[in-house]
Design a protein around this motif. Sequence first.
Motif, mmCIF file in Angstrom:
data_model
loop_
_atom_site.group_PDB
_atom_site.id
_atom_site.type_symbol
_atom_site.label_atom_id
_atom_site.label_comp_id
_atom_site.label_asym_id
_atom_site.label_seq_id
_atom_site.Cartn_x
_atom_site.Cartn_y
_atom_site.Cartn_z
ATOM 1 N N GLU A 276 -14.957 12.687 0.158
ATOM 2 C CA GLU A 276 -13.636 13.429 0.178
ATOM 3 C C GLU A 276 -12.993 12.911 1.402
ATOM 4 O O GLU A 276 -11.876 13.579 1.779
ATOM 5 C CB GLU A 276 -14.019 14.917 0.252
ATOM 6 N N THR A 277 -13.415 12.028 2.202
ATOM 7 C CA THR A 277 -12.962 12.009 3.544
ATOM 8 C C THR A 277 -12.168 10.295 3.543
ATOM 9 O O THR A 277 -12.846 9.391 2.913
ATOM 10 C CB THR A 277 -13.958 11.831 4.528
ATOM 11 N N THR A 278 -11.149 10.083 3.899
ATOM 12 C CA THR A 278 -10.289 8.726 4.129
ATOM 13 C C THR A 278 -10.526 8.217 5.511
ATOM 14 O O THR A 278 -10.888 8.958 6.301
ATOM 15 C CB THR A 278 -8.899 8.906 3.512
ATOM 16 N N LEU A 288 -8.983 -1.219 8.804
ATOM 17 C CA LEU A 288 -8.078 -1.623 7.941
ATOM 18 C C LEU A 288 -7.361 -2.640 8.744
ATOM 19 O O LEU A 288 -6.404 -2.257 9.620
ATOM 20 C CB LEU A 288 -7.019 -0.437 7.587
ATOM 21 N N SER A 289 -7.503 -3.803 8.087
ATOM 22 C CA SER A 289 -6.724 -4.758 8.837
ATOM 23 C C SER A 289 -5.106 -5.127 8.668
ATOM 24 O O SER A 289 -4.905 -4.539 7.596
ATOM 25 C CB SER A 289 -7.587 -6.140 8.539
ATOM 26 N N LYS A 290 -4.595 -5.659 9.448
ATOM 27 C CA LYS A 290 -3.099 -5.885 9.240
ATOM 28 C C LYS A 290 -2.842 -6.386 8.056
ATOM 29 O O LYS A 290 -1.674 -5.991 7.199
ATOM 30 C CB LYS A 290 -2.495 -6.755 10.496
ATOM 31 N N ARG A 291 -3.475 -7.701 7.616
ATOM 32 C CA ARG A 291 -3.056 -8.246 6.457
ATOM 33 C C ARG A 291 -3.420 -7.245 5.187
ATOM 34 O O ARG A 291 -2.543 -7.442 4.375
ATOM 35 C CB ARG A 291 -4.188 -9.808 6.261
ATOM 36 N N ARG A 292 -4.587 -6.734 5.105
ATOM 37 C CA ARG A 292 -4.744 -5.804 3.952
ATOM 38 C C ARG A 292 -3.787 -4.669 3.986
ATOM 39 O O ARG A 292 -3.560 -4.082 3.107
ATOM 40 C CB ARG A 292 -6.206 -5.215 4.110
ATOM 41 N N HIS A 293 -3.349 -4.337 5.147
ATOM 42 C CA HIS A 293 -2.564 -3.258 5.324
ATOM 43 C C HIS A 293 -1.312 -3.531 4.342
ATOM 44 O O HIS A 293 -0.423 -2.688 3.798
ATOM 45 C CB HIS A 293 -2.277 -2.643 6.504
ATOM 46 N N ARG A 303 -2.876 6.189 -1.369
ATOM 47 C CA ARG A 303 -3.483 7.443 -0.600
ATOM 48 C C ARG A 303 -3.266 7.002 0.904
ATOM 49 O O ARG A 303 -2.803 7.621 1.816
ATOM 50 C CB ARG A 303 -4.641 8.053 -1.101
ATOM 51 N N ILE A 304 -4.192 5.927 1.059
ATOM 52 C CA ILE A 304 -4.485 5.716 2.540
ATOM 53 C C ILE A 304 -3.313 5.209 3.288
ATOM 54 O O ILE A 304 -2.940 5.715 4.393
ATOM 55 C CB ILE A 304 -5.681 4.509 2.672
ATOM 56 N N LEU A 305 -2.487 4.527 2.439
ATOM 57 C CA LEU A 305 -1.264 4.084 3.101
ATOM 58 C C LEU A 305 -0.177 5.195 3.481
ATOM 59 O O LEU A 305 0.582 5.102 4.538
ATOM 60 C CB LEU A 305 -0.469 2.843 2.381
ATOM 61 N N ALA A 306 -0.168 6.088 2.644
ATOM 62 C CA ALA A 306 0.770 7.333 2.681
ATOM 63 C C ALA A 306 0.191 8.165 3.771
ATOM 64 O O ALA A 306 1.042 8.763 4.605
ATOM 65 C CB ALA A 306 0.677 8.134 1.456
ATOM 66 N N ARG A 308 -1.461 6.901 6.584
ATOM 67 C CA ARG A 308 -1.135 6.127 7.755
ATOM 68 C C ARG A 308 0.420 6.488 7.943
ATOM 69 O O ARG A 308 0.802 6.542 9.261
ATOM 70 C CB ARG A 308 -1.278 4.662 7.531
ATOM 71 N N ALA A 309 1.391 6.386 7.136
ATOM 72 C CA ALA A 309 2.637 6.730 7.309
ATOM 73 C C ALA A 309 3.011 8.087 7.724
ATOM 74 O O ALA A 309 3.863 8.309 8.831
ATOM 75 C CB ALA A 309 3.516 5.975 6.004
ATOM 76 N N ASP A 310 2.533 9.146 6.973
ATOM 77 C CA ASP A 310 2.817 10.280 7.302
ATOM 78 C C ASP A 310 2.032 11.265 7.957
ATOM 79 O O ASP A 310 2.294 12.332 8.392
ATOM 80 C CB ASP A 310 3.178 11.159 5.944
ATOM 81 N N GLY A 311 0.756 10.732 8.243
ATOM 82 C CA GLY A 311 -0.243 11.576 8.881
ATOM 83 C C GLY A 311 -1.133 12.201 7.805
ATOM 84 O O GLY A 311 -0.514 12.650 6.938
ATOM 85 N N PRO A 312 -2.691 12.457 8.083
ATOM 86 C CA PRO A 312 -3.274 13.214 7.124
ATOM 87 C C PRO A 312 -3.261 14.569 7.539
ATOM 88 O O PRO A 312 -2.622 15.055 8.579
ATOM 89 C CB PRO A 312 -4.785 12.430 7.491
#
Length: 402
Positions: A276-278, A288-293, A303-306, A308-312
């Motif tokens: 349940e944890t990201t 999470l590496s720069k290239r993969r990001h 979900r993970i990129l969202a 990162r952008a908006d905060g968990p």
Amino acid sequence: MSETLPDTLPDPLDGVDEGDEPAIQHLPLDAWHRARGGRMVPFAGYEMPVQYEGIMAEHLWVRESAGLFDVSHMGQVGLTGDGLDAAGIARALEAVLPGDIAGLAPTKIRYSLLLNDEGGILDDLMVTTLPAEGAHPFGEASHYVVVNGATKYDDLAYLLDVLPDAVTLNLMEDQALLAVQGPKAVEAVARLVPGVERLVFMTAGAFAWNGHALWISRSGYTGEDGVEMSVPSEVAAAFADALCDQPEIKPIGLGARDSLRLEAGLPLYGHDLDPETTPVMADLGFALSKRRHEAGDFAGAARILAERADGPAVKRVGLSVEGRQPVREGASVVDADGAVIGRVTSGGFAPSVGAPIAMAYIPADLASVGTTVRLVQRGKIHTGTVTAMPFVPHRYVRAGGK
């Protein structure tokens, strides 16, 4: 079992549901531990030593000298490919790991996370790109992966399901895994295995002891300098004897391993990490590496990129706890009205700090260092303060110096 552990230290067995464990297995060093006075307890499907002379003494010995840990319950996996070269296997792994595996040079190690389609963490693990066949002890394998002991069979099943059929996973159950950790660890090990001192943090290489092939990485789970060594099971006891003949090294149990990793701010799967944890919630964004990001081509990327952008919504933080009474896993974080807003996932008395500490998931707007929170354990209210992690500085030896 856990009730007999000292009340002032973290209990590595808290939260383990033994009814869900498979039949108990025995480590290659089972008899060795018993002969050395290890108190054996069920953990992650194995009988493992929780302590020898006492958790507090063992913890402090590792911080001052060096300790030997038997982590042979971990899953050591070699990956080969039918018609796939190392680059092809790396690309296949990147479907479920968010790190840059394709760009990982031979003998380099990367911490990564096994993710489900929703971005939840199924396990955390270490991946090493192996040098050319013949320059390592794992046969034709191009990659060496170490996964957590309690999840290794689930990990293998998941990987078999999602990786291409051409990828073969070999669980190397004939290999023991020993770790020596502490400021004097590498100096002591180098007397038996010359050259190991040339490794730096998160690198590995092939070595030999008495004619037996070893794979050694400069890594560990205590925050201290040290090495982890894959050893043929049939020579593990003799090698462990030789290690403990060094005056700096003593055998160390699960109890101290848990308190050491807690002080180092290192999460434990099944406690601080779960499906349940990201990675963003767990404050493991470095995995999470720069290239993969930028590519967004891994499991759970949306979900993970969202996040990162908006905060968990919630975030893993360190807590210093007022007083002397530890706050354990399962305690609640509550607001001024008593409503539950978070949870403690690891906690105990930190011998090197001299005070109770904990990790918890709390609302992200409370996660700034210095924020105070209310903790409830068995009806008693405690005060915690959000604290930067690690609680004790890491002492890894990196390229170019410490």
